[in-house]
Design an enzyme around this catalytic site. Structure first.
Site, mmCIF file in Angstrom:
data_model
loop_
_atom_site.group_PDB
_atom_site.id
_atom_site.type_symbol
_atom_site.label_atom_id
_atom_site.label_comp_id
_atom_site.label_asym_id
_atom_site.label_seq_id
_atom_site.Cartn_x
_atom_site.Cartn_y
_atom_site.Cartn_z
ATOM 1 N N ARG A 17 0.457 -0.898 0.279
ATOM 2 C CA ARG A 17 -0.142 0.010 -0.317
ATOM 3 C C ARG A 17 0.890 1.144 -0.069
ATOM 4 O O ARG A 17 0.319 1.981 -0.448
ATOM 5 C CB ARG A 17 -1.174 0.039 1.360
ATOM 6 N N ASP A 18 1.314 1.597 1.149
ATOM 7 C CA ASP A 18 2.159 2.849 1.421
ATOM 8 C C ASP A 18 3.472 2.803 0.282
ATOM 9 O O ASP A 18 3.222 4.071 -0.335
ATOM 10 C CB ASP A 18 2.663 2.316 2.173
ATOM 11 N N HIS A 211 4.934 4.217 13.236
ATOM 12 C CA HIS A 211 4.891 4.592 11.112
ATOM 13 C C HIS A 211 6.213 5.447 11.088
ATOM 14 O O HIS A 211 5.989 6.784 11.642
ATOM 15 C CB HIS A 211 4.100 4.798 10.744
ATOM 16 N N HIS A 213 9.423 6.483 8.244
ATOM 17 C CA HIS A 213 9.376 6.716 6.592
ATOM 18 C C HIS A 213 11.108 6.747 7.681
ATOM 19 O O HIS A 213 11.220 7.512 7.979
ATOM 20 C CB HIS A 213 9.240 7.634 6.343
ATOM 21 N N CYS A 244 8.608 10.126 -1.615
ATOM 22 C CA CYS A 244 7.907 10.684 -0.787
ATOM 23 C C CYS A 244 7.732 12.531 -1.733
ATOM 24 O O CYS A 244 8.728 12.420 -1.814
ATOM 25 C CB CYS A 244 8.397 11.675 0.785
ATOM 26 N N ASN A 253 8.947 3.392 3.814
ATOM 27 C CA ASN A 253 9.208 2.881 5.108
ATOM 28 C C ASN A 253 10.393 2.245 5.367
ATOM 29 O O ASN A 253 10.792 1.831 4.612
ATOM 30 C CB ASN A 253 7.949 2.249 5.330
HETATM 31 ZN ZN ZN Z 1 4.079 6.408 5.155
#
Ligand code: ZN
Length: 313
Positions: A17-18, A211, A213, A244, A253
C-alpha cells in the site's frame, strides 16, 4: 533496558500500500498476491494489502478488492487496508477486511492536500465509519492513524499538543486503536520518545503501531526509541519501497528486512524468516524495474554469527 522491551514484536508489511502507491509501476494483481503469499510464508501475519480509494486517483490500488479476497484465504493473516473516508470503509467492510486504517493528518495543510478535509472533518469521518460498522454488523477493527505527527513538508512544525489532542478525540470517538506516523521522515529518537510516551500514557493498550519513514535515515533509530517506550508493532515496507513527494529520492518506510534483522539481532522474536524475506525481496525487485529500492541487509548480507548462522554450518 532490554527487560523493558516488549517480548514479541509484530511487523506489519505496508509495502503493498504505502510502497506501491507512490511508485510509477502498477504491479499486476497476480504479482501482489504472490508477494502476500510469500510474505505470509516468511512469517508475516499482518499485511496492509491496499487501499480503498478511487482508482482514478490511485490506479495502483484499483484491484484492492481482488487482493483482499486472495489475502483472506491465508490462515491467520490479519488483512489490513487503508480507507480515506466512509465510502472506502463501506467497501472494506464488504470485502471482509480485518482491520482498516483511517489516516488523520495532524498537519492541516497535509490533511487538505491528502484527503481534502481538515483533521477535525476527518474525526467526523471516523465517527461515521464507526456508525456504519455498527449498521453493517461488521467486525473490522478501526485504527485512527495520526500522521505527520513530527512535522510536515507543507506546513513545517506540527505541535505535539495538537497530535495528542487529535489522538484523544479519536479515542473518545470510539476508534479501536490509534497509531502515530512520521509520514515524511522528520522524526528523531528524542522527539519519538517524548511523543510516544505521552501517546501511550493516553491510549494504553489501544496504542497500536509506530510508522516511520526512512527519508533521512533515522527510521531504525526511531523504531528503537518507540520500542523502549513499549510499542510492540511497527509498519515496514519490503525493500523500503515508497517515497515522498516533498523529498525526491527519499525512501519509504523502514525496510521490512532491515527491521526484522535488527529485532532478531536484539533477540526479540518476530516470527519472521529473514532469509525467506530476502528471497522475496529479490522477486519483488525484479517486478519493479527502474524503481529505487532501499535497505542495507540485502546489500550486506546476514552476518556469520548467531542467531543468523545455523550451528551446523
Ligand atoms: Zn507512510
Amino acid at each position: 533496558m532490554i527487560s523493558k522491551l516488549p517480548s514479541h514484536i509484530v511487523i506489519r508489511e505496508v509495502g503493498l500500500r504505502d510502497g506501491l502507491q507512490s511508485l510509477q509501476t502498477i504491479m499486476p494483481t497476480d504479482a501482489k498476491c504472490a508477494w502476500i503469499r510469500d510474505a505470509h510464508a516468511a512469517g508475516l501475519r499482518e499485511i496492509e494489502v491496499g487501499s480503498f480509494v478511487p482508482p482514478r486517483l490511485l490506479p495502483q490500488m484499483a484491484d484492492t478488492v481482488e487482493v483482499v479476497a486472495y489475502a483472506k484465504t491465508l490462515p491467520g493473516l490479519q488483512v489490513t487496508a487503508l480507507v480515506p473516508n466512509v465510502k472506502g470503509a463501506l467497501r472494506a467492510f464488504e470485502a471482509g477486511v480485518d482491520h482498516i486504517v483511517l489516516p488523520i493528518s495532524a498537519s492541516l495543510k497535509h490533511s487538505l492536500a491528502n484527503v481534502r478535509r481538515t483533521p477535525l472533518e476527518m474525526m467526523d469521518e471516523l465517527r461515521a465509519i464507526l456508525d456504519e460498522r455498527r449498521n453493517a454488523g461488521a467486525t473490522t477493527r478501526v485504527e485512527a492513524g495520526i500522521g505527520t505527527a513530527f512535522g510536515c513538508g507543507l506546513q513545517g512544525e506540527v505541535a505535539p499538543d495538537e497530535v495528542i489532542g487529535l489522538m484523544e478525540t479519536a479515542l473518545e470517538a470510539g476508534a479501536d486503536c490509534v497509531s502515530l506516523a512520521d509520514t515524511i521522515g522528520y522524526a528523531d529518537p528524542a522527539r519519538v520518545r517524548s511523543l510516544f510516551e505521552r501517546a501511550i500514557g493516553l491510549a494504553g493498550a489501544r496504542f497500536w503501531c509506530g510508522h516511520f519513514h526512512d527519508t533521512r535515515g533515522l527510521a531504525l533509530a526511531n523504531v528503537l526509541a518507540a520500542l523502549e517506550c513499549g510499542v510492540a508493532r511497527f509498519d515496514a515496507s519490503l525493500a523500503g519501497i515508497g517515497g515522498c513527494p516533498f523529498a525526491p529520492g527519499a525512501s519509504g518506510n523502514v525496510a521490512t528486512e532491515d527491521l526484522a534483522y535488527m529485532l532478531a539481532s536484539m533477540g526479540l522474536p518476530t516470527g519472521i524468516d529473514i532469509e525467506a524475506l530476502l528471497r522475496l525481496r529479490g522477486v519483488v525487485a525484479s517486478q519493479l524495474p527502474g524503481e529505487s529500492l532501499h535497505g542495507v541487509i540485502a546489500r550486506a548480507g546476514l552476518p556469520r554469527i548467531a542467531p543468523f548462522q545455523a550451528a551446523s554450518h
